[in-house]
Design a protein around this motif. Sequence first.
Motif, short mmCIF file in Angstrom:
data_model
loop_
_atom_site.label_atom_id
_atom_site.label_comp_id
_atom_site.label_asym_id
_atom_site.label_seq_id
_atom_site.Cartn_x
_atom_site.Cartn_y
_atom_site.Cartn_z
N ARG A 57 0.83 -1.21 0.00
CA ARG A 57 0.00 0.00 0.00
C ARG A 57 0.86 1.26 0.00
O ARG A 57 0.56 2.23 -0.70
N GLU A 58 1.94 1.25 0.76
CA GLU A 58 2.84 2.40 0.75
C GLU A 58 3.40 2.64 -0.65
O GLU A 58 3.50 3.77 -1.11
N LYS A 61 0.69 4.18 -2.73
CA LYS A 61 0.46 5.58 -2.40
C LYS A 61 1.52 6.47 -3.02
O LYS A 61 1.25 7.61 -3.42
N ARG A 62 2.74 5.95 -3.08
CA ARG A 62 3.80 6.72 -3.74
C ARG A 62 3.43 6.99 -5.18
O ARG A 62 3.59 8.11 -5.69
N ALA A 64 0.43 6.90 -6.47
CA ALA A 64 -0.75 7.77 -6.52
C ALA A 64 -0.34 9.23 -6.36
O ALA A 64 -0.92 10.11 -6.99
N ALA A 65 0.66 9.47 -5.53
CA ALA A 65 1.11 10.84 -5.30
C ALA A 65 1.68 11.46 -6.57
O ALA A 65 1.67 12.66 -6.76
N GLN A 66 2.18 10.60 -7.45
CA GLN A 66 2.73 11.10 -8.73
C GLN A 66 1.69 11.02 -9.83
O GLN A 66 2.03 11.19 -11.01
#
Lengths: 253, 253
Positions: A57-58, A61-62, A64-66
């Motif tokens: 998941r981390e 999320k990385r 998704a942040a980009q």
Amino acid sequence: MPDNSKSQQKTAEKDLSAQIAQAIRDAILSGDLVADDRLPSEAELSDTYGVSRPTVREALKRLAAQSLIRTKRGASGGAFVHRLSYPEAYSQLATTATLLLSLNEVDFATACRARFALERGCAPLSAQNRSVDHLAAMRAEITRQSQPGLSDEAFCASDVAFHRALVDGASNPVLSWHLAGAVEGMQPLMNMITFRNRDRAEIVALHIRITDALEARDAALIDQFLNALCTVTLRQAEASEALHAQKNSGAPI
Amino acid sequence: MPDNSKSQQKTAEKDLSAQIAQAIRDAILSGDLVADDRLPSEAELSDTYGVSRPTVREALKRLAAQSLIRTKRGASGGAFVHRLSYPEAYSQLATTATLLLSLNEVDFATACRARFALERGCAPLSAQNRSVDHLAAMRAEITRQSQPGLSDEAFCASDVAFHRALVDGASNPVLSWHLAGAVEGMQPLMNMITFRNRDRAEIVALHIRITDALEARDAALIDQFLNALCTVTLRQAEASEALHAQKNSGAPI
DNA sequence: TCCCCATAAATGTCAGACAATTAAATCGTG
DNA sequence: CACGATTTAATTGTCTGACATTTATGGGGA
């Protein structure tokens, strides 16, 4: 032979989540995964990479942040390769530019020269492709800028809108994207400048000339006035800086 | 009056981790947190925001993916506001540009015109500030490009290096950053073009002229040759596209 | 046939624990 | 008293298991 686990090698000493994110990122950038493709579920990914779900998941999320992926909940949900939209790309560029300038001690003159250099590059295309709508938008901003008693903030916003219309005249979204990011990123630096009334008049006068030149599709003239605008802005920044320095050294104590 | 919890409002319907990331991001962008400041520990953050530690960690990973923070383990470790370096900013811009172009159906002509428009904007500054080192770098690339039997990939790489040197001549890191991103982002599109020998000769000839003009600090001449280079590149892309179309329609079946 | 509801699949969130790492404090010894 | 080795504490990294929430799908009843 291949030392499988411990790896004192420097190959990938990063977090597991960073490694996994990189692997997926590579798959997307290389084209193995194309827009709207669905990634395996978190459970499958954690199984594939031999890590726990939080770690996966981390990594997601990385990404998704980009804006490389987007996620949807529920059945038939999951992570999908995201088609980056222009507004999103614009927002990302602006964030990066702001950070680069504000956290990195880039002086105003450097940023300002870069911005006008890029904008001057747009001038020929804009002269060629501008529509009456662009001219109208620019003249509307000029009217707004001319109003007395306008706050510095509002004046700056109008200035941005004016230049944005100028660049949009090139009818090249990639170009607009770059310039929007450059201008937006400069805002924090720009806001430190105080525009006196006389300075504003000078700027507005140049804006009028630029718009007229654009209407006449005279690229060379636009170029010349943009250059003048750059000089004026630099001079005002210098004056503003001196003013602040004076305030900071004279007032206290 | 303020409906605190449930919030059917659209204010912030996103994930908790996204909300927290946004809150911290705002704090950084607004200057509340400056470079090298230490964020509270994950435990403190989870307490502050009333969420679990995994959620906080997801938020921090989002920020790490944007290079807004960096983390260090151990005592006196934690998350620190990161000072974005130029190479990192360059890498981020390139990624965004690549995605924008490749996943978003931007045609080659649009990207190409944008790239050359930006580069032409650099010409005046480059003519003014270039050093002999820049000239030497450009001539070295010209030599490399002239070698027969060079792969398309190597030719493209040399082309990029040539233009990079040209832009670096402006001695404006912000400008270099923008251009590097624009050029790098175009690479996937550029790689779809096949350069025939005759085309390469034409390009190299223009490179030589551009370098000579730069040595003479003649901005107008550089501008003119860059324009020509743009035209040539567009024509070759068109030819290459036609070739591919022919292959794809004629060969199969 | 159409609507309602149970089901399943997936992400979102939580709690607690342990491992790994690192700086600083502590202690022992010369 | 000084200096080096050791312990300690703080913090991130990772795992496990569970529950909540959302959403498409299919089945059953009116």
